[in-house]
Design an enzyme around this catalytic site. Structure first.
Site, PDB file in Angstrom:
ATOM      1  N   LYS A 275     -15.873  -3.493  10.741  1.00  0.00           N
ATOM      2  CA  LYS A 275     -16.313  -3.012   9.436  1.00  0.00           C
ATOM      3  C   LYS A 275     -17.765  -2.569   9.469  1.00  0.00           C
ATOM      4  CE  LYS A 275     -12.331  -3.946   7.567  1.00  0.00           C
ATOM      5  NZ  LYS A 275     -11.355  -2.857   7.356  1.00  0.00           N
TER       6      LYS A 275
ATOM      7  N   ILE B 267       0.830  -1.195   0.000  1.00  0.00           N
ATOM      8  CA  ILE B 267       0.000   0.000   0.000  1.00  0.00           C
ATOM      9  C   ILE B 267       0.868   1.249   0.000  1.00  0.00           C
ATOM     10  CG2 ILE B 267      -1.670   1.315   1.344  1.00  0.00           C
ATOM     11  CD1 ILE B 267      -2.741  -1.382   2.318  1.00  0.00           C
TER      12      ILE B 267
END
Length: 228
Positions: free
Chosen positions: A156, A16
């Site tokens: 989440k 990333i």
């Protein structure tokens, strides 16, 4: 001189970090990053990597302070990609210890919420013409629970709700909030839930697309795609 286009990344792993290093600096953004382990390479002028333990809320505030000190202004784009996860038995999801449960939720919810909170505070200080975006790396666990991923799914789900509330409430200010969810071409969940390519293909698209839905579902190599 202050640099008003700055991206702050929480949870920037090797893939990333490398991806955002290519994407955002080319568009004029500074990229400070918070990761669990310190990189061996020295930071460049464009990227500032700092070791951080995101189970500790103070670390989130310290990250924002670092951005202000280094770049002279609050970050205009904040990407929260960090996560905490302890796998559980598929037939006994409640077997995860309370200590591990709390640690994972500290990263998945509390620190993520605090990052969003501080992002909005910073947005107030930025010029009107600077894009202001908060991106949370999500997945399909908010709608398709998986017992082995209990602590990750709880986080989440909570942040999907938080993002929806923020996107609705701050739309009039031009601040955008996204829950980025990678899918397969047929709309099914991406098996590699934690793949670094989610940010590589998703956040750049979200940062540029201020009028898209807050749920940014996308397919690797394709970009944003709506699913029923």
């Amino acid at each position: 001189m202050a640099q008003n286009k700055t991206v702050l990344i929480f949870g920037s792993g090797a893939s990333i970090g490398a991806s955002t290093a290519k994407l955002f600096p080319s568009k004029g953004y500074g990229v400070p990053q918070r990761r669990r382990h310190r990189l061996t390479a020295a930071p460049s002028l464009e990227h500032h990597h700092v070791q951080a333990d995101l189970t500790q809320l103070r670390v989130v505030a310290e990250a924002f302070d670092t951005v202000k000190q280094k770049f002279g202004s609050a970050p205009s784009i904040v990407i929260y990609n960090a996560y905490g996860m302890h796998l559980t038995a598929e037939d006994d999801p409640l077997s995860v210890s309370l200590l591990d449960f709390k640690a994972d939720l500290a990263v998945n919810i509390s620190s993520a919420y605090h990052a969003a909170q501080l992002a909005t505070e910073g947005f107030k200080s930025l010029p009107p013409d600077v894009p202001k975006t908060f991106i949370y790396t999500g997945n399909g666990l908010d709608s398709s629970p998986q017992p082995m991923l209990l602590t990750l799914g709880v986080g989440k789900s909570a942040m999907a709700h938080t993002i929806e509330c923020a996107a609705t409430a701050y739309a009039g200010k031009g601040w955008t909030f996204y829950y980025v969810d990678e899918r397969l071409e047929d709309g099914n969940l991406q098996e590699a839930l934690l793949a670094g390519k989610r940010i590589r293909h998703g956040s750049g698209n979200s940062a540029k697309t201020v009028d898209k839905t807050l749920l940014d579902t996308f397919v690797a190599g394709f970009g944003h795609k709506e699913f029923n």
